[in-house]
Enzyme design. Structure first.
Site, PDB file in Angstrom:
ATOM      1  N   ASP A 315       0.823  -1.211   0.000  1.00  0.00           N
ATOM      2  CA  ASP A 315       0.000   0.000   0.000  1.00  0.00           C
ATOM      3  C   ASP A 315       0.860   1.265   0.000  1.00  0.00           C
ATOM      4  O   ASP A 315       1.924   1.308   0.611  1.00  0.00           O
ATOM      5  CB  ASP A 315      -0.895  -0.011   1.253  1.00  0.00           C
ATOM      6  CG  ASP A 315      -1.828   1.173   1.305  1.00  0.00           C
ATOM      7  OD1 ASP A 315      -2.674   1.300   0.400  1.00  0.00           O
ATOM      8  OD2 ASP A 315      -1.722   1.978   2.254  1.00  0.00           O
ATOM      9  N   GLU A 368       1.055  -0.594  -5.119  1.00  0.00           N
ATOM     10  CA  GLU A 368       0.037   0.435  -5.349  1.00  0.00           C
ATOM     11  C   GLU A 368       0.805   1.756  -5.418  1.00  0.00           C
ATOM     12  O   GLU A 368       1.137   2.348  -4.398  1.00  0.00           O
ATOM     13  CB  GLU A 368      -0.999   0.445  -4.221  1.00  0.00           C
ATOM     14  CG  GLU A 368      -2.189   1.343  -4.489  1.00  0.00           C
ATOM     15  CD  GLU A 368      -2.280   2.555  -3.561  1.00  0.00           C
ATOM     16  OE1 GLU A 368      -3.032   3.485  -3.894  1.00  0.00           O
ATOM     17  OE2 GLU A 368      -1.604   2.579  -2.523  1.00  0.00           O
TER      18      GLU A 368
END
EC number: 2.4.1.18
Length: 635
Positions: A315, A368
C-alpha cells in the site's frame, strides 16, 4: 509467585543479522513463545526496547502489576529484553510496561510480534500458538504457474467486514463462515485470486485496516489465527490464490501501538518531516534503521511463510518514494543529492523484494504506486524496485473519466481512452477498479455511467469488457461485479438483494463470462505485459467512437480481434481491416441477452474479402451492438 528466569532464543548470529537489517525471520525469536525450560512449562518473552530502563511483562497472570515480572536486558547492546516466565501459557493476555531512560517516560505497549490480540476495543496481546494442518499441498506445488506473469490473474478485492454480514445477528461473518461462503462465491465467479484489504490487527474500523497495530496477527474480529489459515487453505483447495494488502508505509499513534514505543522514536523516523503523515495523522517507519528494516521484511516473509499467502499488495508506495509527498515547500528536506526521492525507502523496497522473491519465487509483490517513478516492476538487478506488478492508476482515472462522459461527446475524447497503450508496457501493470473509486462521494462504478438505466448497465458491461481485453492483469472491488448501486460503506453488507433484478444479475453473469474468457483465451494473458501482445487495428474512428485491436498469444491461431462501440448507436455492416483472410466467429458479445443486453446484433459467420481497409489487405463487415464489445477469433 514465579519470577522471570534468564533465557534466550537469540544466538550471536541472530543479533548480528538483526543489527545489520538482515534478519528476516524475527518472528521466530521476538514475541511470546510457549516453551518448556528445565521441565517447567511457561512462555519466553522478548522485545526490542533500547531506550528502556526497565521492561516488565504485565498481564492477567500477575493482575497487571508493574515490576512483578521484569525482563532481562541483553549484554550486547542490541536493546533486546527477554526472559522465561514459568506457568504462563496459551491464552494469557499481556502487555509490556516500559520505563524509559528518556525522562522516566512510561509506556504500556502491546507486543509488536504477538500472534493474537484481544478483540477491539480491548488492546492486549495474547500468548498463542497453533498447529494448523495444511491441506493445500497441490496448490503450493503448482502455484508458480498460477502466479506467473503470463498467467490469467483476475483479482476480487474484498473487505471482510462488509462483503457479507450475518444480518439476523448483526455481526461479521467469521473466518470459518467465509471459508464456505466467500470461497464458494469466488469460485463461482471464476476469479483466479482474492485480495484482502488488511487483515492484520487494527484498532479502528473506519481505517478499513490500513492503520495497523498488530503486524503479526490476523484480526480477532473474525476469529482465531488458525481459522484464518483455514480460509486461506480452502481458497487454495479450490484453486484460488490469495493476496494480502500490506502496509509498510505508516502506522497509527495509538498508545498501545508502535509509536514512541520505548519512550523514543523507535520504529518511526524522529524527524517529523520524514516521520509523520499529515494526511493520515500517522507515523512513518524509519527505513534507514536496520532493526526496523528487519522488522518489516520479517513481517512480509511471515505472511508468505506462515499463512501461505500468494502475494502482497504493498500500500501507498508513492508516499514512501518521495520526501515531498503531500508536503508543501519547506515541509520536507531534500536527500543528499538535492532530490526529492527517499533514498532509504527505495533501498528498503529493493531489499524487501529481493527477500520476497529470493525466498518465494512463486508469489507476487504488487505495488500500489500512482506516479511515473520508473522501474517499479523491473528487477532490482536491472535498477528497478523489484515488484512483480504495479497498479495502473493512470488507466483507472482516464478510463473512468471517459466512461462518465455522455457518449455523444466521446468522439472528442478518443485520445483519452487510447492513451494508456502508449505506456502500457513500461511496467507490468495491473488494471484496478478498487475500493478507493467507490467512496467519499465518487459514487459507485455503476452510477458514474451516463444515461438511463439500460445505458448505465450497457456502459458498465462495456467498461468491464474493455478492461478484460486491455493488456494487464485485473482487479475488481467487491460489489462492482453485480453493479452495486450505492457507494461502498464499510459498516454495511453489500446489497446482495439487487441480484433479484435482471440488470444486476446480467452484470454478474458478464463478469463470470469475462473471467472465463480471460482464463481460457491465451491471447489475453500470455503476452499481457509485452507490446508483442497488442496491435491496433484502428484507433482513429473518433467520429463513431469505435476502437479495434488485436490481442496476441504465443500462437497466431490464438489471436483475438476486439472491437468496442463506445456509443448507443448500433453499427451494422461496419467494415474492419483484418490481419489475414479467413473465417471468423464471434466468441463474446457484451450485448448478449444473458447479460441484460439487447441480443439483437450478433455476428454468426464472418468471412473476409480482399477489399483493402485500414492499411490492411483483408477486411470484413461486422455488426457492432450498442455500447458493447465483441471478440472475434479465426476459426
Amino acid at each position: 509467585m514465579s519470577k522471570v528466569i534468564a533465557h534466550s532464543l537469540f544466538t550471536d548470529f541472530d543479533i548480528n543479522l538483526f543489527k545489520a537489517g538482515k534478519h528476516f525471520k524475527l518472528y521466530e525469536k521476538f514475541g511470546s513463545h510457549i516453551t518448556t525450560l528445565d521441565g517447567v512449562d511457561g512462555t519466553y518473552f522478548s522485545v526490542w526496547a533500547p531506550t528502556a530502563k526497565q521492561v516488565s511483562v504485565i498481564g492477567d497472570f500477575n493482575f497487571w502489576q508493574e515490576g512483578e515480572h521484569n525482563l532481562f536486558v541483553r549484554w550486547d547492546k542490541s536493546g533486546i529484553w527477554e526472559g522465561f516466565i514459568p506457568n504462563v501459557g496459551k491464552g494469557t493476555t499481556y502487555k509490556y510496561k516500559i520505563e524509559s531512560h528518556n525522562n522516566g517516560i512510561k509506556t504500556e505497549k502491546a507486543d509488536p510480534y504477538a500472534r493474537r490480540y484481544e478483540h477491539n476495543p480491548k488492546t492486549a496481546s495474547i500468548v498463542w500458538e497453533d498447529n494448523y494442518n495444511w491441506k493445500d499441498k497441490n496448490w503450493m506445488a503448482s502455484r508458480k504457474k498460477k502466479n506467473a506473469i503470463n498467467a490469467p490473474f483476475s483479482v476480487y478485492e474484498v473487505h471482510l467486514g462488509s462483503w457479507k454480514k450475518q444480518i439476523e445477528e448483526n455481526r461479521f461473518l467469521s473466518y470459518v463462515e467465509l471459508a464456505d461462503d466467500l470461497v464458494k462465491y469466488v469460485k463461482e465467479m471464476n476469479f483466479t485470486h482474492v485480495e484482502l484489504m488488511p487483515i492484520m490487527e487494527f484498532p479502528y474500523d473506519p481505517s478499513w485496516g490500513y492503520q495497523i497495530t498488530g503486524y503479526f496477527a490476523p484480526t480477532s474480529r473474525f476469529g482465531y489465527p488458525e481459522e484464518f489459515k483455514l480460509l486461506v487453505d480452502k481458497l487454495h483447495q479450490n484453486d484460488i490464490g490469495i493476496i494480502l494488502d500490506w502496509v509498510p508505509s505508516h502506522f497509527p499513534e495509538d498508545a498501545h501501538g508502535l509509536g514512541f514505543f520505548d519512550g523514543s522514536c523507535l520504529y518511526e523516523h524522529p524527524d517529523k518531516r520524514k516521520g509523520y503523515h499529515q494526511d493520515w495523522k500517522s507515523l512513518i517507519f524509519n527505513y534507514g534503521r536496520n532493526e526496523v528494516k528487519s522488522f518489516l521484511i520479517s513481517n512480509a516473509i511471515f505472511w508468505l511463510e506462515q499463512f501461505h499467502a500468494d502475494g502482497l499488495r504493498v500500500d501507498a508506495v508513492a508516499s514512501m518514494l518521495f520526501l515531498d509527498y503531500s508536503r508543501k515547500e519547506g515541509e520536507w528536506e531534500p536527500n543528499i543529492y538535492g532530490g526529492r526521492e527517499n533514498l532509504e525507502a527505495i533501498a528498503f523496497m529493493k531489499e524487501l523484494n529481493e527477500a520476497i522473491y529470493g525466498n518465494f519465487p512463486d508469489v507476487q509483490a504488487i505495488a500500489e504506486e500512482s506516479t511515473a517513478f520508473p522501474g517499479v516492476s523491473k528487477p532490482v538487478f536491472l535498477g528497478g524496485l523489484g515488484f512483480g506488478m504495479k497498479w495502473m492508476m493512470g488507466w483507472m482515472h482516464d478510463t473512468l473519466d471517459y466512461f462518465s462522459k455522455d457518449p455523444a461527446y466521446r468522439k472528442h475524447h478518443q485520445n483519452d481512452i487510447t492513451f494508456s497503450i502508449t505506456y502500457a508496457f513500461t511496467e507490468n501493470f495491473m488494471l484496478p477498479l478498487s475500493h478507493d473509486e467507490v467512496v467519499y462521494g465518487k459514487k459507485s462504478i455503476l452510477n458514474r455511467m451516463p444515461g438511463d438505466e439500460w445505458q448505465k448497465f450497457a456502459n458498465l458491461r462495456l467498461l468491464y469488457s474493455y478492461m478484460f481485453t486491455h493488456p494487464g492483469t485485473k482487479l475488481l472491488f467487491q460489489g462492482a461485479e453485480f453493479g452495486q448501486s450505492e457507494e461502498w460503506n464499510f459498516q454495511n453488507s453489500l446489497d446482495w438483494h439487487l441480484l433479484q433484478y435482471k440488470p444486476h444479475k446480467g452484470t454478474q453473469e458478464l463478469i463470470k463470462a469475462l473471467n472465463t474468457l480471460y482464463k481460457t483465451e491465451p491471447a489475453l494473458s500470455e503476452k499481457q505485459f509485452s507490446q508483442d501482445g497488442f496491435e491496433w487495428i484502428d484507433y482513429n474512428d473518433a467520429e463513431n467512437s469505435v476502437l479495434a485491436y488485436i490481442r496476441k498469444g504465443n500462437k497466431p491461431k490464438d489471436n483475438l480481434i476486439i472491437i468496442c462501440n463506445m456509443t448507443p448507436i448500433p453499427r451494422e455492416n461496419y467494415r474492419i481491416g483484418l490481419p489475414k483472410k479467413g473465417t471468423l466467429k464471434q466468441i463474446f458479445n457484451s450485448d448478449d441477452k444473458i447479460y441484460y443486453g439487447s441480443g439483437n446484433f450478433n455476428n454468426k459467420v464472418i468471412r473476409t474479402n480482399a477489399k483493402a481497409w485500414q492499411f490492411r489487405k483483408h477486411s470484413a463487415e461486422v455488426n457492432l451492438p450498442p455500447l458493447a464489445m465483441i471478440a472475434l477469433k479465426y476459426s
